[in-house]
Design a protein around this motif. Structure first.
Motif, PDB file in Angstrom:
ATOM      1  N   TRP A  44      -1.976 -32.613 -96.905  1.00  0.00           N
ATOM      2  CA  TRP A  44      -1.789 -33.621 -95.857  1.00  0.00           C
ATOM      3  C   TRP A  44      -1.657 -32.909 -94.520  1.00  0.00           C
ATOM      4  CZ3 TRP A  44      -3.174 -38.024 -97.732  1.00  0.00           C
ATOM      5  CH2 TRP A  44      -2.998 -38.277 -99.080  1.00  0.00           C
ATOM      6  N   ILE A  45      -2.708 -32.968 -93.716  1.00  0.00           N
ATOM      7  CA  ILE A  45      -2.775 -32.227 -92.453  1.00  0.00           C
ATOM      8  C   ILE A  45      -1.680 -32.656 -91.486  1.00  0.00           C
ATOM      9  CG2 ILE A  45      -4.207 -31.779 -90.418  1.00  0.00           C
ATOM     10  CD1 ILE A  45      -6.642 -31.933 -92.304  1.00  0.00           C
ATOM     11  N   GLU A  46      -1.450 -33.950 -91.353  1.00  0.00           N
ATOM     12  CA  GLU A  46      -0.472 -34.447 -90.371  1.00  0.00           C
ATOM     13  C   GLU A  46       0.936 -33.925 -90.636  1.00  0.00           C
ATOM     14  OE1 GLU A  46      -0.849 -38.687 -90.246  1.00  0.00           O
ATOM     15  OE2 GLU A  46      -2.886 -38.578 -89.445  1.00  0.00           O
ATOM     16  N   SER A  47       1.300 -33.784 -91.911  1.00  0.00           N
ATOM     17  CA  SER A  47       2.641 -33.285 -92.245  1.00  0.00           C
ATOM     18  C   SER A  47       2.617 -31.818 -92.683  1.00  0.00           C
ATOM     19  CB  SER A  47       3.274 -34.136 -93.346  1.00  0.00           C
ATOM     20  OG  SER A  47       2.485 -34.107 -94.516  1.00  0.00           O
ATOM     21  N   SER A  48       1.416 -31.233 -92.766  1.00  0.00           N
ATOM     22  CA  SER A  48       1.223 -29.841 -93.163  1.00  0.00           C
ATOM     23  C   SER A  48       1.880 -29.537 -94.508  1.00  0.00           C
ATOM     24  CB  SER A  48       1.763 -28.901 -92.083  1.00  0.00           C
ATOM     25  OG  SER A  48       1.342 -27.582 -92.330  1.00  0.00           O
ATOM     26  N   LYS A  49       1.638 -30.446 -95.486  1.00  0.00           N
ATOM     27  CA  LYS A  49       2.238 -30.286 -96.807  1.00  0.00           C
ATOM     28  C   LYS A  49       1.212 -30.542 -97.903  1.00  0.00           C
ATOM     29  CE  LYS A  49       6.857 -31.580 -95.450  1.00  0.00           C
ATOM     30  NZ  LYS A  49       7.979 -32.468 -95.649  1.00  0.00           N
ATOM     31  N   TRP A  50       1.397 -29.816 -99.021  1.00  0.00           N
ATOM     32  CA  TRP A  50       0.596 -30.051-100.213  1.00  0.00           C
ATOM     33  C   TRP A  50       1.152 -31.237-100.971  1.00  0.00           C
ATOM     34  CZ3 TRP A  50      -3.967 -27.957-101.164  1.00  0.00           C
ATOM     35  CH2 TRP A  50      -4.306 -26.788-100.503  1.00  0.00           C
ATOM     36  N   GLU A  51       0.332 -31.881-101.751  1.00  0.00           N
ATOM     37  CA  GLU A  51       0.725 -33.040-102.550  1.00  0.00           C
ATOM     38  C   GLU A  51       1.773 -32.676-103.611  1.00  0.00           C
ATOM     39  OE1 GLU A  51       0.710 -36.960-104.063  1.00  0.00           O
ATOM     40  OE2 GLU A  51       0.025 -36.149-102.175  1.00  0.00           O
ATOM     41  N   GLN A  52       1.792 -31.415-104.049  1.00  0.00           N
ATOM     42  CA  GLN A  52       2.713 -30.946-105.090  1.00  0.00           C
ATOM     43  C   GLN A  52       2.395 -31.533-106.466  1.00  0.00           C
ATOM     44  OE1 GLN A  52       4.939 -28.461-104.500  1.00  0.00           O
ATOM     45  NE2 GLN A  52       4.135 -28.477-102.429  1.00  0.00           N
ATOM     46  N   ARG A  53       1.156 -31.979-106.634  1.00  0.00           N
ATOM     47  CA  ARG A  53       0.718 -32.526-107.916  1.00  0.00           C
ATOM     48  C   ARG A  53      -0.788 -32.348-108.016  1.00  0.00           C
ATOM     49  NH1 ARG A  53       1.004 -38.765-110.068  1.00  0.00           N
ATOM     50  NH2 ARG A  53      -0.045 -38.296-112.003  1.00  0.00           N
ATOM     51  N   ASN A  54      -1.273 -31.994-109.206  1.00  0.00           N
ATOM     52  CA  ASN A  54      -2.705 -31.930-109.470  1.00  0.00           C
ATOM     53  C   ASN A  54      -3.134 -33.198-110.195  1.00  0.00           C
ATOM     54  OD1 ASN A  54      -2.934 -29.382-108.374  1.00  0.00           O
ATOM     55  ND2 ASN A  54      -2.826 -28.334-110.318  1.00  0.00           N
ATOM     56  N   TYR A  55      -4.340 -33.625-109.927  1.00  0.00           N
ATOM     57  CA  TYR A  55      -4.947 -34.780-110.598  1.00  0.00           C
ATOM     58  C   TYR A  55      -6.187 -34.305-111.337  1.00  0.00           C
ATOM     59  CZ  TYR A  55      -1.977 -37.292-107.353  1.00  0.00           C
ATOM     60  OH  TYR A  55      -0.895 -37.752-106.647  1.00  0.00           O
ATOM     61  N   THR A  56      -6.579 -35.023-112.365  1.00  0.00           N
ATOM     62  CA  THR A  56      -7.747 -34.633-113.148  1.00  0.00           C
ATOM     63  C   THR A  56      -8.604 -35.847-113.440  1.00  0.00           C
ATOM     64  OG1 THR A  56      -6.482 -32.885-114.212  1.00  0.00           O
ATOM     65  CG2 THR A  56      -8.489 -33.553-115.309  1.00  0.00           C
ATOM     66  N   VAL A  57      -9.910 -35.668-113.320  1.00  0.00           N
ATOM     67  CA  VAL A  57     -10.888 -36.699-113.670  1.00  0.00           C
ATOM     68  C   VAL A  57     -11.813 -36.110-114.742  1.00  0.00           C
ATOM     69  CG1 VAL A  57     -12.788 -38.134-112.856  1.00  0.00           C
ATOM     70  CG2 VAL A  57     -10.817 -37.729-111.379  1.00  0.00           C
ATOM     71  N   VAL A  58     -11.913 -36.774-115.866  1.00  0.00           N
ATOM     72  CA  VAL A  58     -12.791 -36.325-116.937  1.00  0.00           C
ATOM     73  C   VAL A  58     -14.215 -36.788-116.640  1.00  0.00           C
ATOM     74  CG1 VAL A  58     -13.290 -36.502-119.414  1.00  0.00           C
ATOM     75  CG2 VAL A  58     -10.921 -36.379-118.624  1.00  0.00           C
ATOM     76  N   VAL A  59     -15.160 -35.890-116.770  1.00  0.00           N
ATOM     77  CA  VAL A  59     -16.571 -36.191-116.528  1.00  0.00           C
ATOM     78  C   VAL A  59     -17.268 -36.271-117.877  1.00  0.00           C
ATOM     79  CG1 VAL A  59     -18.696 -35.401-115.440  1.00  0.00           C
ATOM     80  CG2 VAL A  59     -16.485 -34.954-114.337  1.00  0.00           C
ATOM     81  N   GLU A  60     -17.877 -37.419-118.149  1.00  0.00           N
ATOM     82  CA  GLU A  60     -18.578 -37.589-119.433  1.00  0.00           C
ATOM     83  C   GLU A  60     -20.026 -37.940-119.204  1.00  0.00           C
ATOM     84  OE1 GLU A  60     -16.472 -40.452-121.763  1.00  0.00           O
ATOM     85  OE2 GLU A  60     -14.815 -39.089-122.067  1.00  0.00           O
TER      86      GLU A  60
END
Length: 60
Positions: A44-60
């Motif tokens: 997040w550029i405005e707050s200069s912070k990472w989300e602190q969480r990874n997300y995953t999308v499965v590709v089929e």
């Protein structure tokens, strides 16, 4: 968005696109032969912070 299509062996940074509705999106290309899930997180550029969480999308 910071993302990977090879289980974080490599990473890509792709900026988001803002819309008039106040929603941002990121459009990435996925190969027809992609078998690994796409993993991603946000900086997040405005707050200069990472989300602190990874997300995953499965590709089929």
């Amino acid at each position: 968005m910071h993302w990977s299509d090879d289980n974080w062996q490599t990473g890509e940074d792709t900026p988001s696109t803002s819309t008039k509705l106040g929603v941002n999106f990121v459009d990435i290309s996925v190969s027809d032969h992609q078998q690994q899930p796409i993993s991603f997180t946000f900086f997040w550029i405005e707050s200069s912070k990472w989300e602190q969480r990874n997300y995953t999308v499965v590709v089929e």
